[in-house]
Design a protein around this motif. Sequence first.
Motif, mmCIF file in Angstrom:
data_model
loop_
_atom_site.group_PDB
_atom_site.id
_atom_site.type_symbol
_atom_site.label_atom_id
_atom_site.label_comp_id
_atom_site.label_asym_id
_atom_site.label_seq_id
_atom_site.Cartn_x
_atom_site.Cartn_y
_atom_site.Cartn_z
ATOM 1 N N THR A 77 0.832 -1.195 0.000
ATOM 2 C CA THR A 77 0.000 0.000 0.000
ATOM 3 C C THR A 77 0.872 1.252 0.000
ATOM 4 O OG1 THR A 77 -0.116 0.022 2.421
ATOM 5 C CG2 THR A 77 -1.811 -1.231 1.239
ATOM 6 N N SER A 78 0.241 2.391 -0.150
ATOM 7 C CA SER A 78 0.975 3.662 -0.129
ATOM 8 C C SER A 78 1.583 3.910 1.244
ATOM 9 C CB SER A 78 0.033 4.808 -0.506
ATOM 10 O OG SER A 78 -0.489 4.622 -1.814
ATOM 11 N N GLU A 79 0.891 3.491 2.307
ATOM 12 C CA GLU A 79 1.424 3.668 3.651
ATOM 13 C C GLU A 79 2.668 2.819 3.864
ATOM 14 O OE1 GLU A 79 -1.687 3.060 2.884
ATOM 15 O OE2 GLU A 79 -2.636 4.993 3.374
ATOM 16 N N THR A 80 2.635 1.580 3.365
ATOM 17 C CA THR A 80 3.811 0.714 3.495
ATOM 18 C C THR A 80 4.986 1.262 2.685
ATOM 19 O OG1 THR A 80 2.273 -1.144 3.670
ATOM 20 C CG2 THR A 80 4.590 -1.667 3.339
ATOM 21 N N LEU A 81 4.703 1.810 1.522
ATOM 22 C CA LEU A 81 5.759 2.375 0.686
ATOM 23 C C LEU A 81 6.410 3.566 1.376
ATOM 24 C CD1 LEU A 81 7.236 2.542 -2.074
ATOM 25 C CD2 LEU A 81 5.348 3.969 -2.876
ATOM 26 N N CYS A 82 5.607 4.464 1.934
ATOM 27 C CA CYS A 82 6.169 5.634 2.609
ATOM 28 C C CYS A 82 6.960 5.240 3.847
ATOM 29 C CB CYS A 82 5.047 6.596 2.975
ATOM 30 S SG CYS A 82 4.225 7.373 1.556
ATOM 31 N N ALA A 83 6.492 4.226 4.556
ATOM 32 C CA ALA A 83 7.199 3.793 5.760
ATOM 33 C C ALA A 83 8.585 3.252 5.432
ATOM 34 C CB ALA A 83 6.370 2.735 6.495
ATOM 35 N N ALA A 84 8.743 2.622 4.252
ATOM 36 C CA ALA A 84 10.043 2.065 3.873
ATOM 37 C C ALA A 84 11.044 3.149 3.501
ATOM 38 C CB ALA A 84 9.873 1.086 2.715
ATOM 39 N N GLY A 94 3.779 10.451 -1.335
ATOM 40 C CA GLY A 94 4.129 9.080 -1.701
ATOM 41 C C GLY A 94 2.879 8.274 -1.978
ATOM 42 N N ALA A 95 2.893 7.496 -3.043
ATOM 43 C CA ALA A 95 1.696 6.742 -3.417
ATOM 44 C C ALA A 95 2.047 5.581 -4.318
ATOM 45 C CB ALA A 95 0.683 7.653 -4.118
ATOM 46 N N VAL A 96 1.274 4.496 -4.179
ATOM 47 C CA VAL A 96 1.333 3.355 -5.085
ATOM 48 C C VAL A 96 0.334 3.601 -6.208
ATOM 49 C CG1 VAL A 96 0.928 0.868 -5.310
ATOM 50 C CG2 VAL A 96 2.068 1.773 -3.283
ATOM 51 N N ILE A 97 0.699 3.267 -7.423
ATOM 52 C CA ILE A 97 -0.170 3.487 -8.579
ATOM 53 C C ILE A 97 -1.044 2.245 -8.774
ATOM 54 C CG2 ILE A 97 -0.267 4.055 -11.024
ATOM 55 C CD1 ILE A 97 0.873 6.241 -9.170
ATOM 56 N N TYR A 98 -2.353 2.471 -8.876
ATOM 57 C CA TYR A 98 -3.323 1.382 -9.040
ATOM 58 C C TYR A 98 -3.968 1.468 -10.422
ATOM 59 C CZ TYR A 98 -2.936 0.799 -3.976
ATOM 60 O OH TYR A 98 -2.461 0.590 -2.702
ATOM 61 N N ASP A 99 -4.404 0.311 -10.896
ATOM 62 C CA ASP A 99 -5.113 0.236 -12.170
ATOM 63 C C ASP A 99 -6.527 0.781 -11.996
ATOM 64 O OD1 ASP A 99 -6.937 -1.582 -14.193
ATOM 65 O OD2 ASP A 99 -4.983 -1.108 -15.043
ATOM 66 N N LYS A 100 -6.952 1.647 -12.899
ATOM 67 C CA LYS A 100 -8.269 2.267 -12.761
ATOM 68 C C LYS A 100 -9.404 1.262 -12.953
ATOM 69 C CE LYS A 100 -6.772 6.869 -14.291
ATOM 70 N NZ LYS A 100 -6.972 7.960 -15.280
ATOM 71 N N THR A 101 -9.198 0.277 -13.807
ATOM 72 C CA THR A 101 -10.271 -0.668 -14.100
ATOM 73 C C THR A 101 -10.410 -1.718 -13.011
ATOM 74 O OG1 THR A 101 -9.836 -0.346 -16.461
ATOM 75 C CG2 THR A 101 -11.164 -2.265 -15.832
ATOM 76 N N SER A 102 -9.302 -2.384 -12.685
ATOM 77 C CA SER A 102 -9.350 -3.481 -11.712
ATOM 78 C C SER A 102 -9.151 -3.012 -10.272
ATOM 79 C CB SER A 102 -8.291 -4.529 -12.058
ATOM 80 O OG SER A 102 -6.986 -3.960 -11.990
ATOM 81 N N GLY A 103 -8.561 -1.825 -10.086
ATOM 82 C CA GLY A 103 -8.308 -1.342 -8.740
ATOM 83 C C GLY A 103 -7.142 -2.017 -8.053
ATOM 84 N N LYS A 104 -6.324 -2.765 -8.796
ATOM 85 C CA LYS A 104 -5.178 -3.472 -8.212
ATOM 86 C C LYS A 104 -3.884 -2.723 -8.495
ATOM 87 C CE LYS A 104 -7.334 -8.023 -8.552
ATOM 88 N NZ LYS A 104 -7.204 -9.413 -9.051
ATOM 89 N N SER A 105 -2.896 -2.996 -7.674
ATOM 90 C CA SER A 105 -1.606 -2.324 -7.814
ATOM 91 C C SER A 105 -0.955 -2.681 -9.140
ATOM 92 C CB SER A 105 -0.684 -2.722 -6.657
ATOM 93 O OG SER A 105 0.638 -2.266 -6.890
ATOM 94 N N ARG A 106 -0.261 -1.714 -9.716
ATOM 95 C CA ARG A 106 0.457 -1.940 -10.965
ATOM 96 C C ARG A 106 1.927 -2.274 -10.726
ATOM 97 N NH1 ARG A 106 -1.215 2.546 -15.334
ATOM 98 N NH2 ARG A 106 -0.215 0.976 -16.648
ATOM 99 N N GLY A 107 2.305 -2.414 -9.454
ATOM 100 C CA GLY A 107 3.651 -2.868 -9.129
ATOM 101 C C GLY A 107 4.689 -1.768 -9.036
#
Length: 336
Positions: A77-84, A94-107
Amino acid sequence: MEDMKKRKMEEMGNNGELSTQEELRSLLDPLAKSQLVDLLSRLGSQYPSIAEEIKSIASSDPVHRKLFVRGLAWNTTSETLCAAFQMHGEIEEGAVIYDKTSGKSRGYGFITYKHMESAQSALRAPSKLIDGRMAVCNLACEGLSGASTTPDLAQRKLYIGGLSPDVTSEILLNFFGRHGEIEEGSVAYDKDTNESRGFGFVTYKTVEAAKKAIDDPQKILGGRTIIVKLADTHKGKPVQTQLPAAAVVPVALPMAPSYPQPGKAHPTAAPAGYTYPQTIASYPASSYPSPPAVPAPYPTQPLIPYAPLAAKKDPQGMPPTTPMGMGGYPYYIGKQ
């Protein structure tokens, strides 16, 4: 009088300063970027005030503070990414990018620090273990052309196949970390089920470490014999050698008249336009004479009568002559 002279001196000084700035700008404008960078770096090293001004301007631009982070786990998640990345300094965004259609992380995701020094500190250790996967960061302005796309990447990135479903990315990294420092690596997981796909990738920081991992005879992990080889050889795509432009000689294909060859003008007359279906002209009567007429049939001949022929019957009874035997002697016939 003295006040007027002083005011004139100030105006002349200001005008002289303005003319000097315009003159310097006209001299610097045609210079290339590399020349300007060399000039400012030399001035900054000689004059601390210029160095502070350069740092202030550079720090205000997000291009020096924004990082691109790839190789994230699907559950990061974005929180885990910022904590690292918080250990290097204050994070502005800081943010994780998600797919607009599926709502899942794009890695992948982005980290923007408040100060440029924090971003530089994070880049000194670009690889970070986040949620069991080794993620890598570089300046966002570089995109995918960061440190991992060096010319020797093909000799440092390994494909690991035949993995057990119980082998996680952390287990994989710990197993291959004995050969050298790992820049990036993880097990490949399915996006929908989040289950292991049975293979993964490990990218070392040096080619020597990758060779040690390939040559290591111990290739048993999670109770299975694993496959370790270069990632490029796993693709199995043949490399097509591209001929230089000078070696390719264009060859004109023979084509029928009135049909131009593509890419070049036809030397003859303009091509005739044909429409379909085409109408066929009638042949003149003089060109092909009519076939000869069929002759009349022969006249019927009358039947010729013939005299009837009497049929001869074989006589019955004994022959009129005595049958002869051998030597001309008659047969002897006894009485009945």
